[in-house]
Design an enzyme around this catalytic site. Structure first.
Site, PDB file in Angstrom:
ATOM      1  N   GLU A 260       0.840  -1.220   0.000  1.00  0.00           N
ATOM      2  CA  GLU A 260       0.000   0.000   0.000  1.00  0.00           C
ATOM      3  C   GLU A 260       0.871   1.265   0.000  1.00  0.00           C
ATOM      4  O   GLU A 260       0.455   2.302   0.506  1.00  0.00           O
ATOM      5  CB  GLU A 260      -0.952   0.024   1.217  1.00  0.00           C
ATOM      6  CG  GLU A 260      -1.847  -1.182   1.366  1.00  0.00           C
ATOM      7  CD  GLU A 260      -2.978  -1.238   0.357  1.00  0.00           C
ATOM      8  OE1 GLU A 260      -3.254  -0.218  -0.304  1.00  0.00           O
ATOM      9  OE2 GLU A 260      -3.561  -2.320   0.203  1.00  0.00           O
TER      10      GLU A 260
HETATM   11  C1  LIG Z   1       1.853  -9.813   0.576  1.00  0.00           C
HETATM   12  C2  LIG Z   1       1.835  -8.863  -0.558  1.00  0.00           C
HETATM   13  C3  LIG Z   1       0.631  -8.491  -1.132  1.00  0.00           C
HETATM   14  C4  LIG Z   1       0.614  -7.626  -2.230  1.00  0.00           C
HETATM   15  N1  LIG Z   1      -0.575  -7.351  -2.868  1.00  0.00           N
HETATM   16  C5  LIG Z   1      -0.553  -6.679  -4.042  1.00  0.00           C
HETATM   17  C6  LIG Z   1      -1.735  -6.559  -4.847  1.00  0.00           C
HETATM   18  O1  LIG Z   1      -2.822  -7.023  -4.487  1.00  0.00           O
HETATM   19  N2  LIG Z   1      -1.642  -5.930  -6.046  1.00  0.00           N
HETATM   20  C7  LIG Z   1      -0.472  -5.399  -6.497  1.00  0.00           C
HETATM   21  O2  LIG Z   1      -0.454  -4.839  -7.587  1.00  0.00           O
HETATM   22  N3  LIG Z   1       0.669  -5.463  -5.741  1.00  0.00           N
HETATM   23  C8  LIG Z   1       0.650  -6.106  -4.541  1.00  0.00           C
HETATM   24  N4  LIG Z   1       1.801  -6.226  -3.796  1.00  0.00           N
HETATM   25  C9  LIG Z   1       3.002  -5.533  -4.216  1.00  0.00           C
HETATM   26  C10 LIG Z   1       3.387  -4.380  -3.289  1.00  0.00           C
HETATM   27  O3  LIG Z   1       2.504  -3.315  -3.460  1.00  0.00           O
HETATM   28  C11 LIG Z   1       4.849  -4.038  -3.609  1.00  0.00           C
HETATM   29  O4  LIG Z   1       5.630  -4.981  -2.908  1.00  0.00           O
HETATM   30  C12 LIG Z   1       5.233  -2.637  -3.244  1.00  0.00           C
HETATM   31  O5  LIG Z   1       4.628  -1.763  -4.137  1.00  0.00           O
HETATM   32  C13 LIG Z   1       6.744  -2.420  -3.290  1.00  0.00           C
HETATM   33  O6  LIG Z   1       7.279  -2.842  -4.502  1.00  0.00           O
HETATM   34  P1  LIG Z   1       8.556  -3.815  -4.513  1.00  0.00           P
HETATM   35  O7  LIG Z   1       8.300  -4.894  -3.533  1.00  0.00           O
HETATM   36  O8  LIG Z   1       8.845  -4.196  -5.906  1.00  0.00           O
HETATM   37  O9  LIG Z   1       9.742  -2.942  -3.933  1.00  0.00           O
HETATM   38  P2  LIG Z   1      10.693  -1.936  -4.733  1.00  0.00           P
HETATM   39  O10 LIG Z   1       9.882  -0.915  -5.438  1.00  0.00           O
HETATM   40  O11 LIG Z   1      11.671  -2.713  -5.514  1.00  0.00           O
HETATM   41  O12 LIG Z   1      11.430  -1.225  -3.520  1.00  0.00           O
HETATM   42  C14 LIG Z   1      12.467  -1.854  -2.771  1.00  0.00           C
HETATM   43  C15 LIG Z   1      12.865  -0.900  -1.652  1.00  0.00           C
HETATM   44  O13 LIG Z   1      13.336   0.341  -2.200  1.00  0.00           O
HETATM   45  C16 LIG Z   1      12.572   1.433  -1.708  1.00  0.00           C
HETATM   46  N5  LIG Z   1      12.425   2.425  -2.771  1.00  0.00           N
HETATM   47  C17 LIG Z   1      11.905   2.250  -4.004  1.00  0.00           C
HETATM   48  N6  LIG Z   1      11.945   3.393  -4.699  1.00  0.00           N
HETATM   49  C18 LIG Z   1      12.505   4.329  -3.892  1.00  0.00           C
HETATM   50  C19 LIG Z   1      12.823   5.713  -4.032  1.00  0.00           C
HETATM   51  N7  LIG Z   1      12.548   6.392  -5.145  1.00  0.00           N
HETATM   52  N8  LIG Z   1      13.389   6.352  -2.987  1.00  0.00           N
HETATM   53  C20 LIG Z   1      13.653   5.704  -1.833  1.00  0.00           C
HETATM   54  N9  LIG Z   1      13.384   4.396  -1.646  1.00  0.00           N
HETATM   55  C21 LIG Z   1      12.810   3.713  -2.660  1.00  0.00           C
HETATM   56  C22 LIG Z   1      11.241   0.828  -1.295  1.00  0.00           C
HETATM   57  O14 LIG Z   1      10.585   1.598  -0.307  1.00  0.00           O
HETATM   58  C23 LIG Z   1      11.690  -0.528  -0.753  1.00  0.00           C
HETATM   59  O15 LIG Z   1      12.146  -0.366   0.561  1.00  0.00           O
HETATM   60  C24 LIG Z   1       1.828  -7.085  -2.706  1.00  0.00           C
HETATM   61  C25 LIG Z   1       3.040  -7.439  -2.097  1.00  0.00           C
HETATM   62  C26 LIG Z   1       3.054  -8.334  -1.059  1.00  0.00           C
HETATM   63  C27 LIG Z   1       4.381  -8.742  -0.481  1.00  0.00           C
END
Ligand SMILES: Cc1cc2nc3c(=O)[nH]c(=O)nc-3n(C[C@H](O)[C@H](O)[C@H](O)COP(=O)(O)OP(=O)(O)OC[C@H]3O[C@@H](n4cnc5c(N)ncnc54)[C@H](O)[C@@H]3O)c2cc1C
Length: 472
Positions: A260
């Site tokens: 979220e």
């Molecule tokens: C249990 C679960 C349920 C989920 N449900 C859904 C769903 O229903 N639908 C859906 O579409 N997605 C869903 N997701 C995806 C979730 O929304 C993403 O995991 C989230 O958006 C973060 O993306 P990422 O994990 O690829 O992390 P990344 O974007 O790769 O980020 C990795 C780290 O880098 C940090 N970061 C990234 N960009 C920046 C920046 N510009 N500046 C500083 N820090 C940064 C992030 O905060 C994080 O700490 C789900 C994930 C999980 C684990």
């Protein structure tokens, strides 16, 4: 239904997505191709909201990428539920990878209109950013109850552990923070219920503050329960002890800081909101690449604005006896009022010091966000205490909780203010870049090579068996 936005290469930055919806020759449909990751409910859903890239538009001579939301039925040809994903916690979550291969989607299945997908996604996330603060408050309440009982029951060194200062301190902080968390989520909900209010900023603060505060509470609750906090509920039950599932609570809880909108993304969003107005007004003034004409125009625009805006940041009710109806909490509200103006002044100074680079100085920007969030939390706590007092419900206790929360928040705010211009950010960033460049890989040596060993055997680890086959 399920919401399909995230992809392997598009997480926090969904604009980077590669799923495409190409207009078909018939003009009445789109052909959807791509793969979505971690779709919650995706292994059960019949309907999906899928975000996909549609053809870019040219606006004022520039290419503008378009992301569009489509309603897709799981039963359509080409939709495949590839697998169910499994996580550290939330073991009951039906979450999966969904692939789309040449799926024909009728044009009328576009939600809103072509190109409005990201806006829709952000609005959808707003709802999550209001429900999540409330659910994590529930966790904090449960942790508080567990710890209150255990602090009385558990006797070590001849007294209940709740009498030892180290545990007493945690208990007090847990209680007053839980009160503030509830105050924040209730205030945001009330603002939404009242209607006609753009809740995006408050929702982001609530999501960020409550999820992080709740995580600290769960962590401290585990500490207070000692070894029993780390033991599984079934193991506790097998030994004849009360099966308090704190280790599970911790596993289930952790994701709240990631989905979220992660904590970092919430801070970025809030920081941009705070800085954008200044950059729009005076950006060219501090931009070394701006032309002399642009600088002059910015000077006039900014001069007019700041001549009225800046003096107001020095004078306000915070120095006068005010907020009297809040009793013992009035000093905190005066502090909030003064600090809000100080925060705005400091932001201006930071912009003057860092110029356009401020946008990239996340460590500095995030301190502004943290101060803003603390001030919001202090206000919410005081207002809730006053409301309960007016209703004749736990007035004195609520004021004691709000007062304690505000005392601690006040210290955190002061520390953040100090760190805005007195910090080790540059040294920290320089060191981090040396770490990522691999300069310190020697530091990772001297262990049995867990990562390497795990990678070697990864392909042999069996998948967690499904309870029932997923449909495809
Ligand atoms: C249990 C679960 C349920 C989920 N449900 C859904 C769903 O229903 N639908 C859906 O579409 N997605 C869903 N997701 C995806 C979730 O929304 C993403 O995991 C989230 O958006 C973060 O993306 P990422 O994990 O690829 O992390 P990344 O974007 O790769 O980020 C990795 C780290 O880098 C940090 N970061 C990234 N960009 C920046 C920046 N510009 N500046 C500083 N820090 C940064 C992030 O905060 C994080 O700490 C789900 C994930 C999980 C684990």
């Amino acid at each position: 239904s399920a919401f399909a936005l995230t992809e392997v290469h598009a997480g926090s930055d969904p604009a980077n997505m590669s799923t495409t919806a190409t207009p078909a020759e018939d003009g009445a449909s789109f052909i959807l191709n791509g793969e979505k990751l971690w779709c919650t409910n995706g292994t059960r859903a019949e309907l999906l909201v899928v975000m996909a890239r549609t053809p870019s538009k040219i606006v004022a001579g520039k290419e503008k990428r378009q992301i569009t939301a489509f309603i897709v039925e799981v039963g359509w040809p080409g939709v495949e539920i590839v697998r169910r994903c499994h996580f550290m916690g939330l073991r009951a979550l039906e979450n999966g990878v969904i692939r789309f291969t040449n799926v024909r989607v009728p044009r009328e299945n576009i939600l809103w209109k072509e190109g409005s997908g990201l806006k829709l996604a952000l609005i959808t996330l707003n709802t999550g950013r209001l429900t999540l603060p409330s659910s994590v408050t529930g966790c904090a309440k449960a942790a508080l109850e567990i710890c209150r009982r255990w602090s009385n029951e558990r006797v070590q060194w001849g007294v209940p552990i709740g009498r030892h200062e180290a545990i007493a301190e945690k208990l007090a902080r847990m209680a007053s923070t839980t009160f503030a968390m509830e105050a924040i989520s209730e205030l945001c909900a009330a603002l939404v219920d009242r209607g006609g209010y753009d809740i995006r900023l408050e929702a982001a603060v609530a999501k960020m503050f409550n999820s992080e505060a709740g995580w600290k509470i769960v962590d401290e609750a585990l500490q207070i329960r000692g070894g029993r906090g780390y033991e599984t509920a079934s193991s506790l039950a097998a030994r004849g002890e009360e099966p308090i599932p704190l280790e599970r609570m911790m596993r289930d809880y952790r994701i709240n800081l990631i989905f979220e909108g992660s904590s970092e993304i919430m801070r970025l969003f809030l920081a941009r909101e705070a800085v954008d107005r200044h950059l729009q007004l005076a950006g060219d003034l501090v931009n070394p690449k701006a032309s002399a004409g642009a600088k002059l125009r910015a000077l006039v625009k900014a001069g007019l604005f700041y001549a009225a805006w800046y003096p107001r940041l020095w004078f306000g009710a915070g120095y006068l006896p005010s907020f009297g109806e809040f009793g013992v909490l009035s000093t905190h509200l005066r502090y909030v009022e003064r600090s809000s103006r100080r925060l705005a002044r400091m932001l201006l100074y930071a912009m003057m010091r860092h110029g356009a680079r401020l946008e990239r100085k996340q460590m500095t920007l995030f301190r502004f966000v943290e101060i803003g969030a603390e001030l919001f939390a202090m206000t919410s706590a005081c207002v809730r205490a006053r409301m309960l007092q007016k209703r004749g419900e736990q007035g004195e206790q609520a004021a004691a909780l709000a007062d304690h929360f505000c005392r601690l928040a006040h210290r955190r705010v002061e520390a953040s203010f100090r760190a805005i211009f007195h910090n080790d950010d540059d040294a920290t960033y320089r060191l981090s870049q040396r770490v990522t460049s691999g300069e310190f890989t020697w530091l990772e040596q001297g262990i049995v090579g867990l990562n390497h060993a795990l990678r070697e055997v990864a392909h042999t680890i069996p998948e967690v068996p499904e309870r029932e086959p997923v449909h495809s």
